[in-house]
Design a protein around this motif. Sequence first.
Motif, mmCIF file in Angstrom:
data_model
loop_
_atom_site.group_PDB
_atom_site.id
_atom_site.type_symbol
_atom_site.label_atom_id
_atom_site.label_comp_id
_atom_site.label_asym_id
_atom_site.label_seq_id
_atom_site.Cartn_x
_atom_site.Cartn_y
_atom_site.Cartn_z
ATOM 1 N N MET A 79 0.816 -1.178 0.000
ATOM 2 C CA MET A 79 0.000 0.000 0.000
ATOM 3 C C MET A 79 0.875 1.263 0.000
ATOM 4 S SD MET A 79 -3.008 1.083 -0.340
ATOM 5 C CE MET A 79 -3.853 -0.465 -0.393
ATOM 6 N N PHE A 134 1.803 2.009 -3.439
ATOM 7 C CA PHE A 134 0.675 2.592 -4.157
ATOM 8 C C PHE A 134 0.614 4.093 -3.892
ATOM 9 C CE2 PHE A 134 -3.914 3.703 -4.242
ATOM 10 C CZ PHE A 134 -4.115 3.546 -5.606
ATOM 11 N N CYS A 145 -2.428 5.804 3.132
ATOM 12 C CA CYS A 145 -1.729 4.646 2.546
ATOM 13 C C CYS A 145 -0.283 4.533 3.019
ATOM 14 C CB CYS A 145 -1.770 4.714 1.026
ATOM 15 S SG CYS A 145 -3.414 4.467 0.330
ATOM 16 N N LYS A 180 -6.732 -1.634 2.899
ATOM 17 C CA LYS A 180 -6.617 -2.676 1.878
ATOM 18 C C LYS A 180 -7.180 -2.085 0.594
ATOM 19 C CE LYS A 180 -5.414 -5.832 4.925
ATOM 20 N NZ LYS A 180 -4.146 -5.469 5.482
ATOM 21 N N PHE A 181 -6.856 -2.698 -0.539
ATOM 22 C CA PHE A 181 -7.319 -2.141 -1.807
ATOM 23 C C PHE A 181 -8.839 -2.126 -1.917
ATOM 24 C CE2 PHE A 181 -2.962 -2.463 -3.414
ATOM 25 C CZ PHE A 181 -2.876 -1.233 -4.028
ATOM 26 N N VAL A 215 -9.791 1.119 -0.758
ATOM 27 C CA VAL A 215 -9.302 2.250 -1.549
ATOM 28 C C VAL A 215 -10.156 2.473 -2.794
ATOM 29 C CG1 VAL A 215 -7.351 3.072 -2.929
ATOM 30 C CG2 VAL A 215 -6.945 2.061 -0.701
#
Length: 77
Positions: free
Chosen positions: A1, A4, A54, A64-65, A68
Motif C-alpha cells: 500500500m 501505491f 496509505c 486494503k485495496f 481504496v
Amino acid sequence: MWSFAILLWELATREVPFADQSPMEIGMKIALEGLRISIKPGISPHLSKLMKICMNEDPGKRPKFDMVVPILDKMKR
C-alpha cells in the motif's frame, strides 16, 4: 500500500521521488528513519489524504485495496 501511495504521488507531481538519492540511501532511510515523501501544495486534498492514509507508519493501519477503490470512485465524480 505504501508503494501505491508513492505511485499516486508520482502521477500527481510528475516527478521522481527521492531523485537526489541512490536506491540504497532511500532503502536505509525508509527502514531506519521512516522516510516519507512530502505532499506538495496543489495536490487535491482528497488525494493527499489518501496518500497519507496509505503511507501510515503502522502497516496494520494502512487500508486494503478493497477500501481504496470506493475512495477512488468518489474522487472521479
